[in-house]
Write a protein that holds these residues in place. Structure first.
Motif, PDB file in Angstrom:
ATOM      1  N   LEU A  19     -39.495   7.842  -2.844  1.00 46.22           N
ATOM      2  CA  LEU A  19     -39.619   8.900  -3.559  1.00 46.22           C
ATOM      3  C   LEU A  19     -41.185   9.574  -3.671  1.00 46.22           C
ATOM      4  O   LEU A  19     -41.410  10.424  -3.964  1.00 46.22           O
ATOM      5  CB  LEU A  19     -39.229   8.399  -5.118  1.00 46.22           C
ATOM      6  N   LEU A  20     -42.045   8.327  -3.627  1.00 45.95           N
ATOM      7  CA  LEU A  20     -43.553   8.726  -3.614  1.00 45.95           C
ATOM      8  C   LEU A  20     -44.009   9.828  -2.396  1.00 45.95           C
ATOM      9  O   LEU A  20     -44.571  10.804  -2.557  1.00 45.95           O
ATOM     10  CB  LEU A  20     -44.542   7.560  -3.605  1.00 45.95           C
ATOM     11  N   ILE A  21     -43.098   9.346  -1.440  1.00 44.27           N
ATOM     12  CA  ILE A  21     -43.405  10.328   0.015  1.00 44.27           C
ATOM     13  C   ILE A  21     -42.688  11.515  -0.315  1.00 44.27           C
ATOM     14  O   ILE A  21     -43.578  12.518   0.330  1.00 44.27           O
ATOM     15  CB  ILE A  21     -42.983   9.408   1.157  1.00 44.27           C
ATOM     16  N   VAL A  22     -41.644  11.789  -0.884  1.00 41.25           N
ATOM     17  CA  VAL A  22     -41.092  13.063  -0.865  1.00 41.25           C
ATOM     18  C   VAL A  22     -41.793  13.935  -1.806  1.00 41.25           C
ATOM     19  O   VAL A  22     -41.984  15.146  -1.423  1.00 41.25           O
ATOM     20  CB  VAL A  22     -39.711  12.721  -1.319  1.00 41.25           C
ATOM     21  N   GLY A  53     -56.193  14.379  -4.332  1.00 48.01           N
ATOM     22  CA  GLY A  53     -56.621  14.594  -5.635  1.00 48.01           C
ATOM     23  C   GLY A  53     -56.046  15.131  -6.620  1.00 48.01           C
ATOM     24  O   GLY A  53     -56.230  14.676  -8.007  1.00 48.01           O
ATOM     25  N   ILE A  54     -54.455  15.542  -6.447  1.00 52.39           N
ATOM     26  CA  ILE A  54     -53.621  16.062  -7.453  1.00 52.39           C
ATOM     27  C   ILE A  54     -52.419  15.274  -7.329  1.00 52.39           C
ATOM     28  O   ILE A  54     -51.938  14.696  -8.292  1.00 52.39           O
ATOM     29  CB  ILE A  54     -53.526  17.637  -7.334  1.00 52.39           C
ATOM     30  N   ARG A  55     -51.806  15.435  -6.171  1.00 57.12           N
ATOM     31  CA  ARG A  55     -50.166  14.881  -6.038  1.00 57.12           C
ATOM     32  C   ARG A  55     -50.182  13.173  -6.106  1.00 57.12           C
ATOM     33  O   ARG A  55     -49.346  12.829  -6.844  1.00 57.12           O
ATOM     34  CB  ARG A  55     -49.821  15.330  -4.921  1.00 57.12           C
ATOM     35  N   MET A  56     -51.080  12.659  -5.400  1.00 55.65           N
ATOM     36  CA  MET A  56     -51.038  11.191  -5.434  1.00 55.65           C
ATOM     37  C   MET A  56     -51.384  10.382  -6.740  1.00 55.65           C
ATOM     38  O   MET A  56     -50.757   9.661  -7.267  1.00 55.65           O
ATOM     39  CB  MET A  56     -52.090  10.687  -4.074  1.00 55.65           C
ATOM     40  N   PRO A  57     -52.501  11.013  -7.466  1.00 56.75           N
ATOM     41  CA  PRO A  57     -52.770  10.388  -8.672  1.00 56.75           C
ATOM     42  C   PRO A  57     -51.459  10.614  -9.723  1.00 56.75           C
ATOM     43  O   PRO A  57     -51.380   9.817 -10.370  1.00 56.75           O
ATOM     44  CB  PRO A  57     -54.054  11.304  -9.104  1.00 56.75           C
ATOM     45  N   ARG A  58     -51.137  11.986  -9.726  1.00 58.40           N
ATOM     46  CA  ARG A  58     -49.992  12.245 -10.558  1.00 58.40           C
ATOM     47  C   ARG A  58     -48.662  11.060 -10.295  1.00 58.40           C
ATOM     48  O   ARG A  58     -48.224  10.726 -11.099  1.00 58.40           O
ATOM     49  CB  ARG A  58     -49.448  13.823 -10.416  1.00 58.40           C
ATOM     50  N   ASN A  59     -48.448  11.171  -8.990  1.00 64.44           N
ATOM     51  CA  ASN A  59     -47.229  10.213  -8.675  1.00 64.44           C
ATOM     52  C   ASN A  59     -47.575   8.844  -9.197  1.00 64.44           C
ATOM     53  O   ASN A  59     -46.691   8.201  -9.747  1.00 64.44           O
ATOM     54  CB  ASN A  59     -46.848  10.363  -7.094  1.00 64.44           C
ATOM     55  N   LEU A  60     -48.659   8.304  -8.733  1.00 62.50           N
ATOM     56  CA  LEU A  60     -48.984   6.967  -9.098  1.00 62.50           C
ATOM     57  C   LEU A  60     -49.027   6.707 -10.541  1.00 62.50           C
ATOM     58  O   LEU A  60     -48.863   5.594 -11.108  1.00 62.50           O
ATOM     59  CB  LEU A  60     -50.556   6.598  -8.499  1.00 62.50           C
ATOM     60  N   VAL A  61     -49.614   7.588 -11.387  1.00 65.34           N
ATOM     61  CA  VAL A  61     -49.645   7.547 -12.847  1.00 65.34           C
ATOM     62  C   VAL A  61     -48.289   7.683 -13.418  1.00 65.34           C
ATOM     63  O   VAL A  61     -47.894   6.786 -14.543  1.00 65.34           O
ATOM     64  CB  VAL A  61     -50.436   8.740 -13.513  1.00 65.34           C
ATOM     65  N   GLY A 292     -40.489  14.010 -11.029  1.00 66.54           N
ATOM     66  CA  GLY A 292     -39.922  15.010  -9.795  1.00 66.54           C
ATOM     67  C   GLY A 292     -38.835  15.973 -10.178  1.00 66.54           C
ATOM     68  O   GLY A 292     -39.162  17.152  -9.819  1.00 66.54           O
ATOM     69  N   ILE A 293     -38.121  15.706 -11.227  1.00 66.93           N
ATOM     70  CA  ILE A 293     -37.060  16.574 -11.635  1.00 66.93           C
ATOM     71  C   ILE A 293     -38.053  18.036 -12.286  1.00 66.93           C
ATOM     72  O   ILE A 293     -37.525  19.061 -12.172  1.00 66.93           O
ATOM     73  CB  ILE A 293     -36.143  15.944 -12.551  1.00 66.93           C
ATOM     74  N   THR A 294     -38.703  17.441 -13.119  1.00 63.14           N
ATOM     75  CA  THR A 294     -39.420  18.397 -13.871  1.00 63.14           C
ATOM     76  C   THR A 294     -40.141  19.530 -12.907  1.00 63.14           C
ATOM     77  O   THR A 294     -40.311  20.608 -13.244  1.00 63.14           O
ATOM     78  CB  THR A 294     -40.576  18.040 -14.938  1.00 63.14           C
ATOM     79  N   ARG A 295     -40.740  19.200 -11.650  1.00 60.90           N
ATOM     80  CA  ARG A 295     -41.437  19.785 -10.717  1.00 60.90           C
ATOM     81  C   ARG A 295     -40.421  20.891 -10.338  1.00 60.90           C
ATOM     82  O   ARG A 295     -40.970  21.880  -9.595  1.00 60.90           O
ATOM     83  CB  ARG A 295     -42.020  18.964  -9.713  1.00 60.90           C
ATOM     84  N   PHE A 296     -39.073  20.419  -9.940  1.00 63.29           N
ATOM     85  CA  PHE A 296     -38.124  21.440  -9.119  1.00 63.29           C
ATOM     86  C   PHE A 296     -37.467  22.511 -10.294  1.00 63.29           C
ATOM     87  O   PHE A 296     -36.591  23.011  -9.619  1.00 63.29           O
ATOM     88  CB  PHE A 296     -37.414  20.533  -8.377  1.00 63.29           C
ATOM     89  N   LEU A 297     -37.953  22.225 -11.589  1.00 66.00           N
ATOM     90  CA  LEU A 297     -37.243  22.894 -12.331  1.00 66.00           C
ATOM     91  C   LEU A 297     -37.748  24.488 -12.433  1.00 66.00           C
ATOM     92  O   LEU A 297     -38.944  24.709 -11.997  1.00 66.00           O
ATOM     93  CB  LEU A 297     -37.314  22.552 -13.844  1.00 66.00           C
TER      94      LEU A 297
END
Length: 331
Positions: A19-22, A53-61, A292-297
């Motif tokens: 899911l992190l990769i996706v 700087g944006i996607r990876m920190p957000r996913n890990l947090v 992830g769901i909130t991003r695709f809404l």
């Protein structure tokens, strides 16, 4: 269905990795092949800023916050032997939310780490009150009553803060914080999550015997050498640290700590100590998936992370309450 703890951890860990990769590949900004190449080679490029700087920190947090809530929920349910227990039961989450609200009302929203510090401070104050109380009254029933009282008090004070908000903008900022989000998080927030999980994990090493014997009852556990006061203190410290840090990083995200341990139990892992790390991973997966769901809404929906987890968790809470009520009637 019965699954070994190792197999469960492996499957959930793989699911988190995939899911992190996706979620790294997809986002609000579509990246071309050239931008992806720049992200991997040139660390000062726009692509690198978006990816690292944006996607990876957000996913890990998202994973870290969910993991802290999942671990906190497992600790609370193991100590209180109550399937409806979750991190907010002791009032730590409410205290943390109150601290963040005060920081925003005082106009500190733009000061780096001020809101997070106030949120953590609110959790620490509640935790200190709990520890002082536990020193004299270690019984779980007393702890639950105090937690409910502290939650109600913090909720009342938060309502007062809403009433005293100097402007609609300030009120909107408070509401946005209380609805929870992992947007625009940094690597510093990732480090906070790592610290919380590492510190609580070290505390957990001392809990194995106590949590397992506690399933036989408090009196039996005491007769077999379990120091109930110390056990309660360690769990309160660990769960308060986790819940406080989670709220300070991402705002209030409800029901993850309640739902994660129950999802693990559905696969046959019943031992309250063995439940901790599977619940930790499950909580991380739940929040990452929800984010992830909130991003695709649709952008017009603007559904916050905490709202989405509550929409899923509230029905689960109702089902658990119904099952508990039926079991009490049968007894």
């Amino acid at each position: 269905m019965h699954v070994s703890q190792t197999a469960f951890n492996a499957v959930v860990g793989i699911a988190i990795g995939l899911l992190l990769i996706v979620l790294m590949l997809f986002g609000d900004i579509a990246l071309s092949g050239h931008m992806w190449l720049d992200a991997l080679i040139h660390w000062d490029s726009i692509g690198a800023e978006i990816v690292w700087g944006i996607r990876m920190p957000r996913n890990l947090v998202a994973v870290g916050v969910g993991a802290m809530l999942g671990m906190s929920g497992a600790l609370m349910q193991g100590l209180l032997r109550n399937p409806l227990a979750e991190p907010g039961l002791l009032g730590v989450s409410a205290g943390s939310g109150l601290g963040a609200s005060l920081a925003i009302v005082f106009g500190l929203g733009l000061v780096p780490f001020a809101v997070e510090s106030f949120a953590l401070g609110g959790a620490v104050i509640v935790a200190i009150v709990l520890l002082i109380f536990v020193q004299r009254f270690p019984q779980r029933q007393s702890l639950i009553l105090l937690g409910v009282g502290l939650s109600a008090l913090c909720g009342a004070l938060m309502s007062l803060v809403f009433n005293l908000a100097p402007s609609p903008v300030t009120l909107s900022e408070i509401m946005n914080w209380m609805m929870g989000s992992v947007q625009n998080r940094s690597w510093f927030d990732v480090l906070i999550c790592i610290f919380g999980l590492a510190a609580a994990g070290l505390l957990n090493l001392t809990l194995g015997k106590g949590l397992r014997l506690l399933t036989l009852g408090e009196e039996t556990a005491r007769s077999m050498g379990v120091d109930m006061t110390r056990l309660t203190q360690v769990v309160v410290i660990g769960s308060s640290l986790l819940a406080g840090l989670a709220v300070s990083v991402a705002g209030v995200i409800g029901f993850v700590g309640l739902a994660a341990p129950h999802f693990v139990r559905a696969f046959g892992i019943k031992d309250p100590y063995a439940l901790i790390w599977p619940s930790t991973l499950t909580g991380g997966l739940m929040v990452l998936l929800s984010d992830g769901i909130t991003r695709f809404l649709p952008p017009t929906a603007d559904v916050h992370l905490g709202v989405l987890t509550s929409l899923v968790g509230a029905p689960l809470f109702a089902v658990l309450a119904y099952k508990s009520a039926r079991s009490w009637m049968q007894d």
